[in-house]
Enzyme design. Structure first.
Site, PDB file in Angstrom:
ATOM      1  N   HIS A 122       0.877  -1.211   0.115  1.00 44.88           N
ATOM      2  CA  HIS A 122       0.020   0.087  -0.122  1.00 44.88           C
ATOM      3  C   HIS A 122       0.840   1.340   0.039  1.00 44.88           C
ATOM      4  O   HIS A 122       2.139   1.523   0.240  1.00 44.88           O
ATOM      5  CB  HIS A 122      -0.822   0.000   1.226  1.00 44.88           C
ATOM      6  CG  HIS A 122      -0.266   0.182   2.582  1.00 44.88           C
ATOM      7  ND1 HIS A 122       0.029  -1.156   3.632  1.00 44.88           N
ATOM      8  CD2 HIS A 122       0.367   1.122   3.108  1.00 44.88           C
ATOM      9  CE1 HIS A 122       0.627  -0.512   4.415  1.00 44.88           C
ATOM     10  NE2 HIS A 122       0.814   0.646   4.339  1.00 44.88           N
TER      11      HIS A 122
HETATM   12  P1  TYD Z   1      -1.914  -4.233   7.535  1.00 47.49           P
HETATM   13  O1  TYD Z   1      -2.349  -2.703   6.788  1.00 47.49           O
HETATM   14  O2  TYD Z   1      -2.362  -5.463   6.769  1.00 47.49           O
HETATM   15  O3  TYD Z   1      -0.450  -4.206   7.765  1.00 47.49           O
HETATM   16  P2  TYD Z   1       0.755  -4.287   6.669  1.00 47.49           P
HETATM   17  O4  TYD Z   1       0.983  -2.928   6.473  1.00 47.49           O
HETATM   18  O5  TYD Z   1       2.060  -4.591   7.612  1.00 47.49           O
HETATM   19  O6  TYD Z   1       0.291  -5.229   5.637  1.00 47.49           O
HETATM   20  O7  TYD Z   1      -2.669  -4.334   9.181  1.00 47.49           O
HETATM   21  C1  TYD Z   1      -3.097  -5.467   9.776  1.00 47.49           C
HETATM   22  C2  TYD Z   1      -4.293  -5.145  10.757  1.00 47.49           C
HETATM   23  O8  TYD Z   1      -3.901  -4.043  11.780  1.00 47.49           O
HETATM   24  C3  TYD Z   1      -5.324  -4.449   9.705  1.00 47.49           C
HETATM   25  O9  TYD Z   1      -6.646  -5.142  10.218  1.00 47.49           O
HETATM   26  C4  TYD Z   1      -5.217  -3.005  10.061  1.00 47.49           C
HETATM   27  C5  TYD Z   1      -4.893  -2.977  11.743  1.00 47.49           C
HETATM   28  N1  TYD Z   1      -4.091  -1.658  11.991  1.00 47.49           N
HETATM   29  C6  TYD Z   1      -4.406  -1.041  13.048  1.00 47.49           C
HETATM   30  O10 TYD Z   1      -5.438  -1.295  13.526  1.00 47.49           O
HETATM   31  N2  TYD Z   1      -3.926   0.280  13.333  1.00 47.49           N
HETATM   32  C7  TYD Z   1      -2.559   0.596  12.793  1.00 47.49           C
HETATM   33  O11 TYD Z   1      -2.072   1.487  13.185  1.00 47.49           O
HETATM   34  C8  TYD Z   1      -2.195  -0.506  11.522  1.00 47.49           C
HETATM   35  C9  TYD Z   1      -0.864  -0.148  10.888  1.00 47.49           C
HETATM   36  C10 TYD Z   1      -3.001  -1.607  11.268  1.00 47.49           C
END
Ligand code: TYD
Length: 134
Positions: free
Chosen positions: A49
């Site tokens: 992303h």
């Molecule tokens: P995700 O965006 O999939 O992580 P990455 O960028 O490492 O692939 O996030 C994993 C989960 O955590 C998703 O359900 C969103 C949640 N999340 C939060 O609740 N707060 C946060 O600050 C972040 C970064 C993720």
């Protein structure tokens, strides 16, 4: 793409090392959110992303992992394995993280609260937005 690593002062002595992060003193922004990624499974690739506004600083506190950063024009792969160094990630940069060592603890400092509407999770959409804005 301009890759910005921030080198922190490590206060080391015979007892070990200590790094202190202070908003706007040795950080490029005021910290509003902190999260960390750990216990990552083998061969996992995460991220996929970019953000419209959010700025972040990534620090590998333990172990190592690789980052792919892509600004829509150029892709750069980096190894993070130094807890005294922060990788600054601007908005409109696509990121993927991979090759996590088993013991990797990846700390991320962010300038805003979690906001799903700030995410661009579709690569084509990211390319269109990134190239349109430049
Ligand atoms: P995700 O965006 O999939 O992580 P990455 O960028 O490492 O692939 O996030 C994993 C989960 O955590 C998703 O359900 C969103 C949640 N999340 C939060 O609740 N707060 C946060 O600050 C972040 C970064 C993720």
């Amino acid at each position: 793409m301009d890759i910005k690593f921030i080198q922190f002062q490590s206060h080391g002595d015979e007892r070990g090392s200590l790094v202190s992060l202070e908003g706007h003193k040795n950080m490029p922004f005021t910290i509003k959110r902190v999260y960390y990624i750990f216990d990552t499974k083998e061969k996992v690739r995460r991220g996929f992303h970019a953000h419209k506004q959010l700025k972040q600083l990534a620090i590998v506190l333990k172990g190592s992992c690789r980052f792919l950063l892509d600004d829509g024009k150029e892709k750069i792969e980096l190894l993070l394995d130094n807890p005294s160094q922060g990788l600054f990630i601007e908005s409109f940069v696509w990121r993927e993280m991979y090759d996590f060592s088993e013991d990797c603890v990846l700390l991320v400092l962010a300038d805003s609260f979690y906001d799903e509407s700030d995410y661009i999770r579709d690569y084509q959409e990211f390319i269109e937005m990134a190239t349109h804005d430049s």
